[in-house]
Design a protein around this motif. Structure first.
Motif, short mmCIF file in Angstrom:
data_model
loop_
_atom_site.label_atom_id
_atom_site.label_comp_id
_atom_site.label_asym_id
_atom_site.label_seq_id
_atom_site.Cartn_x
_atom_site.Cartn_y
_atom_site.Cartn_z
N TRP A 37 0.84 -1.20 0.00
CA TRP A 37 0.00 0.00 0.00
C TRP A 37 0.88 1.25 0.00
CZ3 TRP A 37 -0.79 4.02 3.52
CH2 TRP A 37 -1.87 4.84 3.22
N PHE A 40 2.35 1.71 -3.42
CA PHE A 40 1.36 2.22 -4.37
C PHE A 40 1.10 3.71 -4.13
CE2 PHE A 40 -1.03 -2.03 -5.25
CZ PHE A 40 -0.02 -2.42 -6.09
N VAL A 41 1.00 4.12 -2.88
CA VAL A 41 0.75 5.54 -2.58
C VAL A 41 1.91 6.39 -3.07
CG1 VAL A 41 0.54 7.22 -0.70
CG2 VAL A 41 -0.82 5.13 -0.65
N GLN A 42 3.13 5.94 -2.83
CA GLN A 42 4.30 6.69 -3.28
C GLN A 42 4.31 6.83 -4.80
OE1 GLN A 42 6.66 8.20 -1.27
NE2 GLN A 42 7.30 9.14 -3.18
N ARG A 43 3.96 5.75 -5.50
CA ARG A 43 3.89 5.80 -6.96
C ARG A 43 2.82 6.79 -7.41
NH1 ARG A 43 5.39 2.37 -10.67
NH2 ARG A 43 3.30 2.34 -11.54
N GLU A 44 1.65 6.77 -6.77
CA GLU A 44 0.56 7.67 -7.16
C GLU A 44 0.93 9.12 -6.92
OE1 GLU A 44 -3.18 6.46 -5.52
OE2 GLU A 44 -3.03 4.47 -6.43
N GLY A 47 2.64 10.42 -9.75
CA GLY A 47 1.88 10.42 -10.99
C GLY A 47 1.88 9.09 -11.73
N ARG A 49 0.15 5.95 -11.91
CA ARG A 49 -1.10 5.38 -11.39
C ARG A 49 -1.42 3.97 -11.89
NH1 ARG A 49 -1.46 10.76 -11.19
NH2 ARG A 49 -2.38 11.64 -9.32
N ASN A 50 -0.76 3.50 -12.91
CA ASN A 50 -1.05 2.18 -13.45
C ASN A 50 -0.39 1.10 -12.60
OD1 ASN A 50 -1.54 -0.11 -14.91
ND2 ASN A 50 -0.81 0.71 -16.85
N ARG A 51 -1.20 0.26 -11.97
CA ARG A 51 -0.68 -0.78 -11.09
C ARG A 51 -0.54 -2.14 -11.77
NH1 ARG A 51 -4.59 0.00 -5.89
NH2 ARG A 51 -4.13 2.19 -5.53
#
Length: 71
Positions: A37, A40-44, A47, A49-51
């Motif tokens: 989690w 994922f937050v760090q990636r979002e 910018g 956003r594609n997981r």
């Protein structure tokens, strides 16, 4: 640098989950879910956003994704 740290933490937690069976697995699953989690937050935040590719590359199990609310 932060994304790299989160990536390594997620990879380590997922590796621990893959090798852990039996008693205490719920705690290891929670740690892996929390690490993924955070990654994922760090990636979002950056910018990204594609997981889909990340889930495949990191071989994130369904039980972790389910804890994150993904289907």
């Amino acid at each position: 640098a932060a994304l790299g740290r989160m990536s390594r933490k997620a990879q380590a937690a997922l590796a621990a989950l893959r090798t852990h069976e039996g008693e205490g697995r719920a705690e290891v699953l929670k740690a892996a879910s929390d690490a993924v989690w955070c990654f994922f937050v760090q990636r979002e935040v950056m910018g990204l956003r594609n997981r889909v590719q990340i889930v495949a590359d990191y071989q994130i199990p369904r039980e972790v994704m389910a804890r994150l609310g993904a289907r």
